[in-house]
Design a protein around this motif. Structure first.
Motif, PDB file in Angstrom:
ATOM      1  N   UNK A 230      14.266  31.934   2.456  1.00  0.00           N
ATOM      2  CA  UNK A 230      13.193  32.271   3.399  1.00  0.00           C
ATOM      3  C   UNK A 230      12.461  33.516   2.901  1.00  0.00           C
ATOM      4  N   UNK A 231      11.261  33.677   3.426  1.00  0.00           N
ATOM      5  CA  UNK A 231      10.427  34.801   3.034  1.00  0.00           C
ATOM      6  C   UNK A 231      10.032  35.548   4.301  1.00  0.00           C
ATOM      7  N   UNK A 232      10.033  36.863   4.244  1.00  0.00           N
ATOM      8  CA  UNK A 232       9.627  37.628   5.420  1.00  0.00           C
ATOM      9  C   UNK A 232       8.687  38.758   5.023  1.00  0.00           C
ATOM     10  N   UNK A 233       7.527  38.796   5.667  1.00  0.00           N
ATOM     11  CA  UNK A 233       6.563  39.888   5.474  1.00  0.00           C
ATOM     12  C   UNK A 233       6.351  40.533   6.840  1.00  0.00           C
ATOM     13  N   UNK A 234       7.234  41.444   7.227  1.00  0.00           N
ATOM     14  CA  UNK A 234       7.200  41.980   8.588  1.00  0.00           C
ATOM     15  C   UNK A 234       5.935  42.777   8.911  1.00  0.00           C
ATOM     16  N   UNK A 235       5.302  43.346   7.883  1.00  0.00           N
ATOM     17  CA  UNK A 235       4.117  44.173   8.144  1.00  0.00           C
ATOM     18  C   UNK A 235       2.949  43.734   7.273  1.00  0.00           C
TER      19      UNK A 235
ATOM     20  N   UNK B 134       7.973  34.070   7.284  1.00  0.00           N
ATOM     21  CA  UNK B 134       7.793  34.867   8.500  1.00  0.00           C
ATOM     22  C   UNK B 134       6.727  35.936   8.281  1.00  0.00           C
ATOM     23  N   UNK B 135       5.842  36.075   9.250  1.00  0.00           N
ATOM     24  CA  UNK B 135       4.858  37.153   9.236  1.00  0.00           C
ATOM     25  C   UNK B 135       5.034  37.931  10.539  1.00  0.00           C
ATOM     26  N   UNK B 136       5.149  39.230  10.442  1.00  0.00           N
ATOM     27  CA  UNK B 136       5.486  40.046  11.610  1.00  0.00           C
ATOM     28  C   UNK B 136       4.303  40.515  12.435  1.00  0.00           C
TER      29      UNK B 136
ATOM     30  N   UNK C 244      15.633  33.815  13.843  1.00  0.00           N
ATOM     31  CA  UNK C 244      15.020  32.560  13.386  1.00  0.00           C
ATOM     32  C   UNK C 244      15.224  32.366  11.882  1.00  0.00           C
ATOM     33  N   UNK C 245      15.116  33.433  11.116  1.00  0.00           N
ATOM     34  CA  UNK C 245      15.324  33.312   9.661  1.00  0.00           C
ATOM     35  C   UNK C 245      16.742  32.827   9.369  1.00  0.00           C
TER      36      UNK C 245
END
Ligand code: SF4
Ligand code: FE2
Length: 636
Positions: free
Chosen positions: A553-558, A579-581, A620-621
């Motif tokens: 998974x990929x997460x870009x919180x900001x 994921x985009x935050x 969710x991730x």
């Protein structure tokens, strides 16, 4: 709790100082922009032609469409893909500059650069089909650079981008071909997308989004060749131990920050500084101290072990220390306000790119033919500035954290090789298949002051680590972890779950490094995210899975920049849940929002989800990784 929207204690101290001297920072400006316009925030404001801006007013007769008749879904789709175009243009233009430099180096026209990593050159040449047998390095480099430059001008739509087709797995390529998102030329795809989204052109949201995905694939192509060719020119990252946070700025030294994204000049500054320590001493300092900000910082961290001063949102605060003598900036993510911050002190802001100037700052037009001379001139400017430094205005937060970084894919595989010499990628595959780790998460992206600086980056990393997720990091996200003291072996003991700890113990026992491995593998700047994707491609092949089945998974919180939108889009096309935050400006059209968050999964296996809450996003991730693992077990 701080009154400012940051979790960084050093930043808080500098924000207090900014307040004292009356300098309004980006934190103040972000506050002043609230409340935001709902039309802009949700993507239903169109400014594509001069009849606009048109806003969608569903309840007003005639107001549910723009003057030209564009519906919400057309407006949202067009706005979204134009972000992608901006991002892909930035990344690929960065790549083109590196390719030109490699070409001119190989032709013997540039005395200050050379092919540094011949192994990487051979690896890239073989991958893209350049003959290596019996040829010298410069001849091969010339062909590799020419192949990279050919990506830009290609107009025959029957031909495909070389880097994409050389690295992506066949299954994935076939999905792209079937959906007509496989690009041929970068410039062509960008021009087509701007044409496609001109007033009175395409109004089909799905067709517009596919045009956007084609350009997003140009983004990773341009990124990938930028990374490969930078490694060839400057070396591929190896593990380094250094420090991060504003305490890396030293009161007794001439401090120079390198900031932006392109390593062509910053590498020279690092090299030049080594030979100019005496000049700094003659000026009364104890030497020259280089620090990095944003991705130029990541580039010189990975290859040279240069310390990280801070990341995007807090760049002005490096100036607020009063001890920054020069800040050398190249391209992307440089706040125009740096110049105003510098006016409070003696700091010289030095711009170096013909497309990135700031009124009132020093401009040293960077010329690759005299790169070393330019670097020396800039360092001398910093030494002169040091002489004018007002010591009474200096206050550097006494905060630094240990950082272990430098994990190019090659560096990671070298460590895995110590555990499994015949098949290094199996080390991760085994850990996933045995359930020791749940999978991999890439922690990426920018800072965005719609939330609290660095809070979600670090909270999500801690929660994922606790749940045995192996972490990769890059860009300003990686710097958030470094600034917070999470990019070292101590953080593994503090945050990792039992499975992840066991995985690390095995690697540490074999690694042969003088320090323990960090909680997240810092793989480089935001232009380097192809390193992560190549790792996933290798893992998919090893585990006998499609890319979209890998527990990744990929997460870009900001997420903030247009580049981040392009990166997110190619991740989705590659099959990665992303994921985009921040709530994306697609929510103004239910249709477009559903396409990118739901229907995309049916087509590509990847999809976006928006979640500003760190706990919900992490949950969710983790669910996604567990579901992919469960499906993989059922498939056997
Ligand atoms: Fe308005 Fe259409 Fe022009 Fe957009 S393109 S500003 S919706 S008239
Ligand atoms: Fe970046």
């Amino acid at each position: 709790m701080s009154e400012y929207k940051t979790i960084d204690v050093a930043a808080t101290q500098m924000l207090d100082k900014a307040k004292e001297i009356g300098f309004l920072t980006t934190f103040d400006r972000a506050k002043a922009q609230e409340p935001r316009c709902t039309f802009g925030n949700t993507g239903i404001c169109c400014r594509i032609c001069l009849q606009g801006p048109c806003r969608i007013l569903p309840k007003k007769p005639g107001g549910n469409k723009g003057v030209c008749g564009a519906a919400d879904y057309t407006i949202v789709a067009r706005n979204t893909v134009r972000y992608i175009a901006g991002g892909a243009a930035a990344h690929s233009d960065h790549g083109r500059e590196i390719a030109e430099t490699l070409l001119h180096t190989a032709e013997g026209k540039l005395k200050d650069y050379q092919v540094t990593d011949v192994d990487k050159l051979m690896y890239v040449a073989k991958n893209i089909g350049v003959e290596t047998e019996g040829r010298d390095a410069n001849a091969i480099a010339k062909d590799v650079a020419s192949a990279a430059l050919a990506e830009f001008g290609r107009i025959n739509e029957a031909e495909e981008l070389t880097w994409l087709k050389s690295y992506a797995p066949e299954n994935t390529l076939n999905i792209w071909r079937k959906t007509t998102v496989m690009p041929s030329g970068i410039n062509l795809s960008l021009a087509k997308l701007l044409h496609q989204t001109h007033v009175g052109n395409d109004s089909d949201p799905v067709n517009i989004i596919f045009g956007g995905l084609k350009v997003a694939l140009c983004d990773i192509d341009g990124q990938h060749l930028a990374t490969d060719l930078s490694d060839i020119l400057f070396g591929t990252g190896v593990p380094v131990v250094t420090e991060a946070n504003l305490g890396a700025i030293k009161a007794d030294k001439v401090n120079i920050a390198v900031h932006g994204h392109n390593p062509l000049l910053s590498q020279m500054v690092v090299k030049a500084a080594k030979g100019m320590q005496d000049e700094a001493k003659a000026a009364g300092a104890t030497g020259i101290n280089l620090v990095g900000i944003c991705c130029t910082g990541n580039e010189v961290l990975m290859r040279e072990g240069v310390a990280i001063a801070t990341n995007f949102a807090t760049q002005e605060l490096a100036v607020m220390t009063g001890a920054m003598d020069a800040m050398v900036v190249d391209v992307q993510c440089i706040m125009p306000s740096l110049r105003s911050a510098a006016e409070c002190f003696h700091t010289k802001i030095v711009t170096t790119s013909p497309i990135m100037k700031i009124p009132g700052s020093y401009h040293y037009a960077f010329d690759e033919a005299r790169a070393m001379d330019s670097a020396k001139e800039i360092i001398r400017l910093a030494i002169d500035a040091y002489k004018a430094r007002d010591k009474a205005k200096v206050s550097i937060p006494n905060i630094t954290n240990k950082v272990v970084a430098g994990f190019s894919l090659e560096a990671m595989l070298n460590i895995f090789k110590k555990v499994n010499p015949d098949n290094p990628i199996r080390v991760i595959a085994d850990a996933i298949e045995s359930g020791e780790i749940k999978g991999i998460a890439a922690l990426i992206g920018c800072n965005n002051l719609k939330g609290t600086h660095d809070q979600n980056h670090t909270a999500i990393a801690q929660e994922l680590a606790k749940n045995d997720v192996l972490l990769l990091a890059g860009g300003c996200s990686a710097q958030a972890h470094a600034l917070a003291g999470m990019m070292n072996g101590e953080a593994v003991q503090q945050y990792a779950g039992e499975g992840l700890k066991k995985f690390y113990a095995r690697l540490n026992a074999a690694s042969g490094l003088t320090t323990d491995l960090p909680l997240m593998f810092h793989m480089g700047s935001c232009v380097d995210y192809s390193r992560m994707q190549v790792l996933v491609n290798m893992l998919a092949a090893e585990m006998g899975l499609d890319n979209s089945e890998v527990p990744y998974v990929v997460s870009a919180p900001e997420a903030m920049s247009e580049k981040a939108v392009a990166i997110g889009a190619w991740n989705v096309a590659y099959g990665n849940p992303t994921h985009v935050g921040v709530i994306a400006p697609t929510v103004g059209s239910q249709l477009v929002n559903d396409v990118v968050t739901k229907i995309a999964e049916d087509v590509f296996g990847g999809y976006f989800f928006w979640e500003p809450d760190a706990a919900k996003a992490s949950a969710r991730l983790i669910d996604i990784l567990e579901e992919r693992n469960w499906k993989n077990v059922m498939r056997k």
